[in-house]
Write a protein that holds these residues in place. Structure first.
Motif: not given
Length: 508
Positions: A45-59, A83-85, A114-124
């Motif tokens: 944020p100090k650079q005036g930037k933010m990362l884009s992200g997209q959830f891709a569904g439930y595994s 993103g994956c759940d 390929e130069g990205g980041l990943v996120t994981v959440n869960m609907h347990l």
């Protein structure tokens, strides 16, 4: 001598800057890459930037990269965060820990490489149940039992954590850092973990953190605390600085400027993100560039966002191209940590690898039609990325096959490329009941004119359908000797005259 008010304010601002932007990982033994990524996210944020992200569904039920591919085709960008759940908590299975599924991991690893980041959440699923389900039901759950392994519910919860740990450790072994967002929207009233006693919730979070970090030795995790902006007191369930790396808000709104809870969350002095984001009204009319102006003018501490999929996704709404190509947005391949790419060996952006072979804005070139009754012509009836399309008229028949193709070999350069894509559509008129058209992208390669295709995909009349041909299946010698590129359209029923369209053929 008493310091002047100006001096006091200066000291306070210096201290605030240090506490807000010099972040240590909650896990004191986090690996070096994970620490670097937290520092990078903190600094954006100090650079005036933010990362884009997209959830891709439930595994494994709905997770797939198709929407990511569509984003790349429509915007020339791949979101930085995928993103994956891990859990479809509405499902039933015995034992219920097997509902937790991490078969999305290979795709997450590929995205990382390929130069990205990943996120994981869960609907347990609800751990009070012996066969799963109940992610929105309290039933007779005593939430405090989750930290008591001697109770049946606590034992089942421990098995859940063990299964989660397997997935996260699989990523750890691959060198992948995970933005881990458990028990999200806890201040709401729609999941079984919502609206619990705050002290009990905090104890469950701390127990989970300690177990996964110290017992399961997971040191590739950044912990994301993500309440919902539509409910009050988003920090009410905050488990403490020692257990959280990033704070976030889940935000579904048609007016980004109206997001609530921002000041309360940034007051926790952690990096801030939008854990989930999307329009409240699902009609395809939300303008995602409104988030750019809102972040710039009202919420400057946003470090990243994760757009939800399907009707909430940028490409299912308006101005996705302008949004993801804004100078403020950091996409996959543009992430740098310590002067280099943050993740895998690739440092190129998707757009730098993407070459447009045909967009038809300059005419039809040497494209031809087979079994068509008119055309092909240049047309502005179907536009992709502001470029025109190829159009041909056809007479519908059962099993009818219609081809748009070119043998203009001087334009073929597929050596070393991974994927060929095209955008196709069909007109809305001319069909009898249950009539439809499918299409496949194909090439003919080598001296034998060997056929390779993408497989048939059903077209619709309202939007582009992406046809994607994997070039890795083709011998390199044949990729150097492409004879023909085309799209074959197949009708399943008799009808009247209609039109087929082809646009924006590119190679990656």
């Amino acid at each position: 001598m008493h310091p002047t008010p100006v001096f006091i304010i200066t000291l306070w601002l210096v201290a605030l800057n240090l506490c807000c932007y010099t972040q240590q990982t909650a896990d004191q033994r986090a690996n070096a890459k994970t620490k670097q990524i937290l520092a990078y996210i903190t600094d954006l944020p100090k650079q005036g930037k933010m990362l884009s992200g997209q959830f891709a569904g439930y595994s494994p039920d709905t997770f797939n990269a198709q929407q990511i591919d569509e984003i790349a085709e429509q915007t020339d960008q791949v979101p930085a965060i995928l993103g994956c759940d891990y859990a479809c908590g509405w499902s039933f299975k015995t034992p219920p820990e097997n509902i937790i599924d991490y078969t999305c991991n290979p795709t997450l690893k590929e995205h990382w490489n390929e130069g990205g980041l990943v996120t994981v959440n869960m609907h347990l699923p609800n751990p009070v149940s012996s066969n799963g389900g109940g992610y929105k039901d309290r039933w007779n759950l005593n939430y405090a039992d989750l930290t008591n392994p001697n109770s049946e519910t606590g034992h089942r919860w421990r098995l859940f954590l063990d299964r989660i740990a397997q997935g996260l450790d699989d990523l750890q072994l691959a060198g992948v850092t995970v933005l881990f967002r458990p028990l999200h929207e806890m201040n709401g009233d729609w999941f079984y973990w919502c609206n619990q006693n705050p002290d009990t919730f905090k104890n469950v979070w701390r127990h989970m953190f300690t177990y996964l970090t110290n017992v399961k030795n997971l040191h590739n995790v950044l912990w994301v605390y993500s309440p919902d902006q539509s409910r009050s007191e988003p920090s009410k369930y905050y488990p403490g600085d020692a257990y959280v790396d990033i704070v976030a808000l889940d935000v579904y709104t048609d007016d980004p400027n109206s997001m609530k809870g921002y000041q309360e969350m940034i007051g926790l002095n952690k990096p801030f993100a939008l854990g989930e984001v999307g329009p409240q009204t699902i009609n395809g009319q939300f303008d995602y560039t409104r988030w750019l102006s809102a972040v710039q003018s009202v919420f400057p501490r946003v470090a990243y966002f994760l757009a939800w999929n399907d009707g909430w996704s940028p490409i299912r709404n308006r101005n996705a191209f302008a949004f993801l190509n804004s100078p403020r947005i950091v996409n996959r391949g543009q992430i740098t940590v310590n002067g280099g790419t943050s993740t895998g060996s690739s440092s190129d952006t998707s757009s730098s690898l993407n070459t447009v072979l045909y967009n038809f804005s300059n005419g039809v070139s040497e494209w031809k039609g087979s079994n068509v009754i008119g055309g092909p012509w240049q047309s502005n009836e179907f536009m992709v990325k502001s470029t025109e399309s190829l159009k041909a008229d056809i007479q519908l028949s059962e099993g009818g096959r219609y081809v748009l193709y070119t043998q203009q070999k001087s334009t073929f350069n597929l050596s070393g490329r991974k994927r060929l894509t095209a955008q196709a559509r069909v007109a809305s008129w001319g069909f009898s009941n249950n009539g439809k058209i499918s299409a496949k992208l194909y090439i003919k390669a080598g001296s034998a004119w060997r056929w390779y295709d993408s497989g048939e995909v059903e077209l619709n009349s309202k939007s582009a359908t992406t046809l994607s041909l994997n070039l890795n299946q083709i011998f390199s010698g044949e990729l150097n000797d492409i004879q023909e590129i085309g799209v074959e359209y197949v009708s399943n029923a008799y009808g009247y005259n209609t039109a087929i369209y082809l646009s924006y053929i590119s190679v990656e």
